[in-house]
Design a protein around this motif. Structure first.
Motif, PDB file in Angstrom:
ATOM      1  N   PHE A  44      59.862  27.393  42.785  1.00  0.00           N
ATOM      2  CA  PHE A  44      61.405  26.688  42.082  1.00  0.00           C
ATOM      3  C   PHE A  44      61.795  27.106  40.880  1.00  0.00           C
ATOM      4  O   PHE A  44      62.626  28.029  41.164  1.00  0.00           O
ATOM      5  N   LEU A  45      60.268  27.805  40.321  1.00  0.00           N
ATOM      6  CA  LEU A  45      60.888  28.997  39.352  1.00  0.00           C
ATOM      7  C   LEU A  45      61.584  30.280  39.957  1.00  0.00           C
ATOM      8  O   LEU A  45      62.364  30.640  38.781  1.00  0.00           O
ATOM      9  N   PHE A  46      61.215  30.895  40.778  1.00  0.00           N
ATOM     10  CA  PHE A  46      61.236  31.811  41.878  1.00  0.00           C
ATOM     11  C   PHE A  46      63.331  31.716  42.150  1.00  0.00           C
ATOM     12  O   PHE A  46      63.611  32.441  41.904  1.00  0.00           O
ATOM     13  N   ARG A  47      63.439  30.470  42.136  1.00  0.00           N
ATOM     14  CA  ARG A  47      64.520  30.213  42.824  1.00  0.00           C
ATOM     15  C   ARG A  47      65.862  29.880  41.437  1.00  0.00           C
ATOM     16  O   ARG A  47      66.709  30.669  41.887  1.00  0.00           O
ATOM     17  N   TYR A  48      65.009  29.149  40.750  1.00  0.00           N
ATOM     18  CA  TYR A  48      66.394  28.948  39.063  1.00  0.00           C
ATOM     19  C   TYR A  48      65.944  30.094  38.291  1.00  0.00           C
ATOM     20  O   TYR A  48      67.301  30.873  38.048  1.00  0.00           O
ATOM     21  N   ALA A  49      65.604  31.647  39.212  1.00  0.00           N
ATOM     22  CA  ALA A  49      65.583  32.917  38.282  1.00  0.00           C
ATOM     23  C   ALA A  49      67.023  33.362  38.351  1.00  0.00           C
ATOM     24  O   ALA A  49      67.596  34.312  37.711  1.00  0.00           O
ATOM     25  N   GLU A  50      67.259  33.498  39.478  1.00  0.00           N
ATOM     26  CA  GLU A  50      68.419  34.258  40.256  1.00  0.00           C
ATOM     27  C   GLU A  50      69.645  31.975  39.973  1.00  0.00           C
ATOM     28  O   GLU A  50      70.880  32.813  40.430  1.00  0.00           O
ATOM     29  N   ASP A  51      69.342  30.803  40.224  1.00  0.00           N
ATOM     30  CA  ASP A  51      70.364  30.275  40.312  1.00  0.00           C
ATOM     31  C   ASP A  51      70.361  29.224  39.480  1.00  0.00           C
ATOM     32  O   ASP A  51      68.991  28.633  39.309  1.00  0.00           O
ATOM     33  N   LYS A  52      70.555  29.135  38.026  1.00  0.00           N
ATOM     34  CA  LYS A  52      70.130  28.021  37.044  1.00  0.00           C
ATOM     35  C   LYS A  52      71.010  27.056  36.804  1.00  0.00           C
ATOM     36  O   LYS A  52      70.846  25.602  36.082  1.00  0.00           O
ATOM     37  N   ASP A  53      72.477  27.164  38.231  1.00  0.00           N
ATOM     38  CA  ASP A  53      73.382  25.679  38.249  1.00  0.00           C
ATOM     39  C   ASP A  53      72.879  24.236  39.086  1.00  0.00           C
ATOM     40  O   ASP A  53      72.883  24.383  39.460  1.00  0.00           O
ATOM     41  N   TRP A  54      71.684  24.224  37.813  1.00  0.00           N
ATOM     42  CA  TRP A  54      70.650  22.746  38.367  1.00  0.00           C
ATOM     43  C   TRP A  54      71.251  20.975  37.665  1.00  0.00           C
ATOM     44  O   TRP A  54      71.327  21.754  36.434  1.00  0.00           O
ATOM     45  N   ASP A  55      71.546  20.271  38.185  1.00  0.00           N
ATOM     46  CA  ASP A  55      72.110  19.038  37.411  1.00  0.00           C
ATOM     47  C   ASP A  55      70.940  18.188  37.221  1.00  0.00           C
ATOM     48  O   ASP A  55      70.792  17.517  35.983  1.00  0.00           O
ATOM     49  N   ILE A  56      69.767  18.097  37.819  1.00  0.00           N
ATOM     50  CA  ILE A  56      68.605  16.866  37.618  1.00  0.00           C
ATOM     51  C   ILE A  56      67.798  17.963  38.270  1.00  0.00           C
ATOM     52  O   ILE A  56      67.749  18.150  39.509  1.00  0.00           O
ATOM     53  N   LEU A  57      66.481  17.276  37.976  1.00  0.00           N
ATOM     54  CA  LEU A  57      65.309  17.580  38.423  1.00  0.00           C
ATOM     55  C   LEU A  57      63.980  16.576  38.413  1.00  0.00           C
ATOM     56  O   LEU A  57      63.701  15.940  37.870  1.00  0.00           O
ATOM     57  N   LEU A  58      64.096  16.365  39.754  1.00  0.00           N
ATOM     58  CA  LEU A  58      63.324  15.202  39.828  1.00  0.00           C
ATOM     59  C   LEU A  58      61.404  16.279  40.342  1.00  0.00           C
ATOM     60  O   LEU A  58      61.369  16.418  41.200  1.00  0.00           O
ATOM     61  N   LEU A  59      60.472  15.964  39.822  1.00  0.00           N
ATOM     62  CA  LEU A  59      59.730  16.866  39.219  1.00  0.00           C
ATOM     63  C   LEU A  59      57.909  16.115  39.367  1.00  0.00           C
ATOM     64  O   LEU A  59      57.601  14.995  38.556  1.00  0.00           O
ATOM     65  N   ASP A  60      57.689  16.640  40.441  1.00  0.00           N
ATOM     66  CA  ASP A  60      55.837  16.242  40.570  1.00  0.00           C
ATOM     67  C   ASP A  60      54.896  16.379  38.836  1.00  0.00           C
ATOM     68  O   ASP A  60      55.869  17.775  39.256  1.00  0.00           O
ATOM     69  N   ILE A  61      54.645  16.324  38.402  1.00  0.00           N
ATOM     70  CA  ILE A  61      53.909  16.386  37.237  1.00  0.00           C
ATOM     71  C   ILE A  61      52.165  17.645  38.166  1.00  0.00           C
ATOM     72  O   ILE A  61      52.331  18.244  37.541  1.00  0.00           O
ATOM     73  N   GLU A  62      51.935  16.560  39.008  1.00  0.00           N
ATOM     74  CA  GLU A  62      50.336  16.709  39.558  1.00  0.00           C
ATOM     75  C   GLU A  62      50.838  18.009  40.760  1.00  0.00           C
ATOM     76  O   GLU A  62      50.749  17.553  41.603  1.00  0.00           O
ATOM     77  N   MET A  63      50.512  19.105  40.557  1.00  0.00           N
ATOM     78  CA  MET A  63      50.915  20.542  40.865  1.00  0.00           C
ATOM     79  C   MET A  63      50.098  21.534  41.081  1.00  0.00           C
ATOM     80  O   MET A  63      50.334  22.092  39.554  1.00  0.00           O
ATOM     81  N   GLY A  64      49.690  22.221  41.925  1.00  0.00           N
ATOM     82  CA  GLY A  64      48.797  23.726  42.648  1.00  0.00           C
ATOM     83  C   GLY A  64      48.245  24.401  40.803  1.00  0.00           C
ATOM     84  O   GLY A  64      47.903  23.554  39.913  1.00  0.00           O
ATOM     85  N   GLU A  65      49.500  25.626  40.961  1.00  0.00           N
ATOM     86  CA  GLU A  65      48.193  25.769  39.592  1.00  0.00           C
ATOM     87  C   GLU A  65      48.906  25.309  38.714  1.00  0.00           C
ATOM     88  O   GLU A  65      48.491  25.564  37.521  1.00  0.00           O
ATOM     89  N   MET A  66      50.578  25.591  38.557  1.00  0.00           N
ATOM     90  CA  MET A  66      51.267  24.937  37.109  1.00  0.00           C
ATOM     91  C   MET A  66      52.080  24.213  37.544  1.00  0.00           C
ATOM     92  O   MET A  66      52.644  23.283  38.587  1.00  0.00           O
ATOM     93  N   ASP A  67      51.821  23.165  36.493  1.00  0.00           N
ATOM     94  CA  ASP A  67      52.397  21.413  36.293  1.00  0.00           C
ATOM     95  C   ASP A  67      54.241  21.682  35.554  1.00  0.00           C
ATOM     96  O   ASP A  67      53.753  22.346  35.936  1.00  0.00           O
ATOM     97  N   GLY A  68      54.004  20.494  36.787  1.00  0.00           N
ATOM     98  CA  GLY A  68      55.660  19.765  36.550  1.00  0.00           C
ATOM     99  C   GLY A  68      56.031  20.124  34.800  1.00  0.00           C
ATOM    100  O   GLY A  68      57.143  20.671  34.723  1.00  0.00           O
ATOM    101  N   VAL A  69      55.284  19.810  34.255  1.00  0.00           N
ATOM    102  CA  VAL A  69      55.341  19.644  32.211  1.00  0.00           C
ATOM    103  C   VAL A  69      55.505  20.997  31.841  1.00  0.00           C
ATOM    104  O   VAL A  69      56.410  22.023  31.287  1.00  0.00           O
ATOM    105  N   THR A  70      54.894  22.222  32.075  1.00  0.00           N
ATOM    106  CA  THR A  70      55.074  23.932  32.209  1.00  0.00           C
ATOM    107  C   THR A  70      56.071  24.307  32.712  1.00  0.00           C
ATOM    108  O   THR A  70      56.424  24.938  31.916  1.00  0.00           O
ATOM    109  N   MET A  71      56.218  23.548  33.660  1.00  0.00           N
ATOM    110  CA  MET A  71      57.654  24.126  34.434  1.00  0.00           C
ATOM    111  C   MET A  71      58.974  23.865  33.551  1.00  0.00           C
ATOM    112  O   MET A  71      59.539  24.578  33.692  1.00  0.00           O
ATOM    113  N   ALA A  72      58.256  22.426  33.226  1.00  0.00           N
ATOM    114  CA  ALA A  72      59.700  21.645  32.725  1.00  0.00           C
ATOM    115  C   ALA A  72      60.268  23.003  30.815  1.00  0.00           C
ATOM    116  O   ALA A  72      60.862  23.031  30.658  1.00  0.00           O
ATOM    117  N   ARG A  73      59.347  23.189  30.596  1.00  0.00           N
ATOM    118  CA  ARG A  73      59.100  23.627  29.454  1.00  0.00           C
ATOM    119  C   ARG A  73      59.402  24.481  29.358  1.00  0.00           C
ATOM    120  O   ARG A  73      60.430  26.092  28.780  1.00  0.00           O
TER     121      ARG A  73
END
Length: 232
Positions: A44-73
Motif C-alpha cells: 500500500f505504501l508503495f502505491r501511496y507514495a504516488e497516489d495519496k488521494d484515499w478517503d477510507i483505509l480498512l487496515l488489518d493490524i497483524e500483517m507481515g513485517e509492517m503492521d497496520g498501526v505502523t503503516m497508519a503512522r
C-alpha cells in the motif's frame, strides 16, 4: 465522485470478505466506491507514495513485517483527513489507535452491520472535512478547511485564526462563530476551540494535539468537557 477505499489485509479470504461487504454498503447507500486491495502494508505504501488521494483505509493490524498501526503512522504524517479503520482479532492495539486518530476498531470476523455503521461515519466525516472558513484578506479570498483550524482567539478588535498558519481579521468572534459547525466550542468571551484537537483539559488549561497549551477561562472546565463528550 467515487469514495476511494483501500482494503489492506494479508489474508486474501478476509480481504475478499470485507470487499464484498463494502460493495453491499455501496449499493445499499447508493454511494459509488472505488476500491483496491493490498496484501501488505508495504504494497500500500508503495502505491501511496504516488497516489495519496484515499478517503477510507480498512487496515488489518497483524500483517507481515509492517503492521497496520505502523503503516497508519506513516500515512498520518501528511494526511490528516483520510479515515482509518482497524480490523483485528485482538484488542491489545486499541490504545495505539488514538495516536493515529483511528475512526474505529472492528473485531474479526467483521460484522456487516458494524462495518456499515463505521462506513456511514467515515463518509460523514469526509463531508465535514470539505467544509471551509472563507476569509477576505486584502482583497483575496482564503479558504481554510475546518479540520485545520485549532482555535480562534481575540486580541483587541481582531480575531486570529490558528491553523497551519495564523490569519488575523478585523471581525468579531461572534460573527465567525456563526459560520462554524458543531466541532467548535465557544470558551469564554475570547476563545473558540476545535474540540477534535483537544487532548487534555484541566481546571485551568487546555492541551491541544500539536502541543499548544491555552489558559482556560474560569468556569469553562465543565461546559467544555460536556461539549467534548457530545462531540465524541
Amino acid at each position: 465522485m467515487a469514495c476511494r477505499v483501500a482494503v489492506c489485509d494479508d489474508s486474501q479470504t478476509d480481504a475478499e470478505y470485507v470487499l464484498e461487504l463494502l460493495n453491499q454498503w455501496s449499493e445499499q447507500r447508493e454511494v459509488p466506491v472505488q476500491s483496491e486491495t493490498f496484501s501488505s502494508a508495504e504494497r500500500f505504501l508503495f502505491r501511496y507514495a504516488e497516489d495519496k488521494d484515499w478517503d477510507i483505509l480498512l487496515l488489518d493490524i497483524e500483517m507481515g513485517e509492517m503492521d497496520g498501526v505502523t503503516m497508519a503512522r506513516q500515512v498520518r504524517r501528511d494526511n490528516e483527513t483520510v479515515q482509518i479503520v482497524f480490523l483485528t482479532g485482538y484488542s491489545d492495539y486499541i490504545a495505539e489507535g488514538y495516536e493515529v486518530e483511528a475512526l474505529h476498531y472492528l473485531m474479526k470476523p467483521v460484522s456487516r452491520d458494524k462495518l456499515f455503521a463505521v462506513l456511514d461515519r467515515a463518509l460523514e466525516k469526509q463531508k465535514q472535512n470539505e467544509r471551509c472558513l472563507n476569509l477576505d484578506l486584502s482583497g483575496e479570498m482564503v479558504r481554510i478547511p475546518f479540520y485545520e483550524i485549532r482555535y480562534l482567539s481575540v486580541h483587541q478588535n481582531y480575531v486570529t485564526i490558528s491553523a497551519k498558519r495564523e490569519y488575523t481579521v478585523r471581525r468579531t468572534l461572534a460573527e465567525l462563530e456563526q459560520t462554524l459547525d458543531s466541532r467548535f466550542c465557544r470558551v469564554g468571551r475570547s476563545l473558540i476551540l476545535n474540540l477534535r484537537v483537544i487532548r487534555r483539559v484541566t481546571k485551568t488549561e487546555v492541551y491541544l494535539s500539536d502541543g499548544t497549551v491555552l489558559p482556560l477561562p474560569r468556569g469553562a472546565y465543565e461546559p467544555l468537557n460536556r461539549a467534548i463528550i457530545r462531540n465524541t
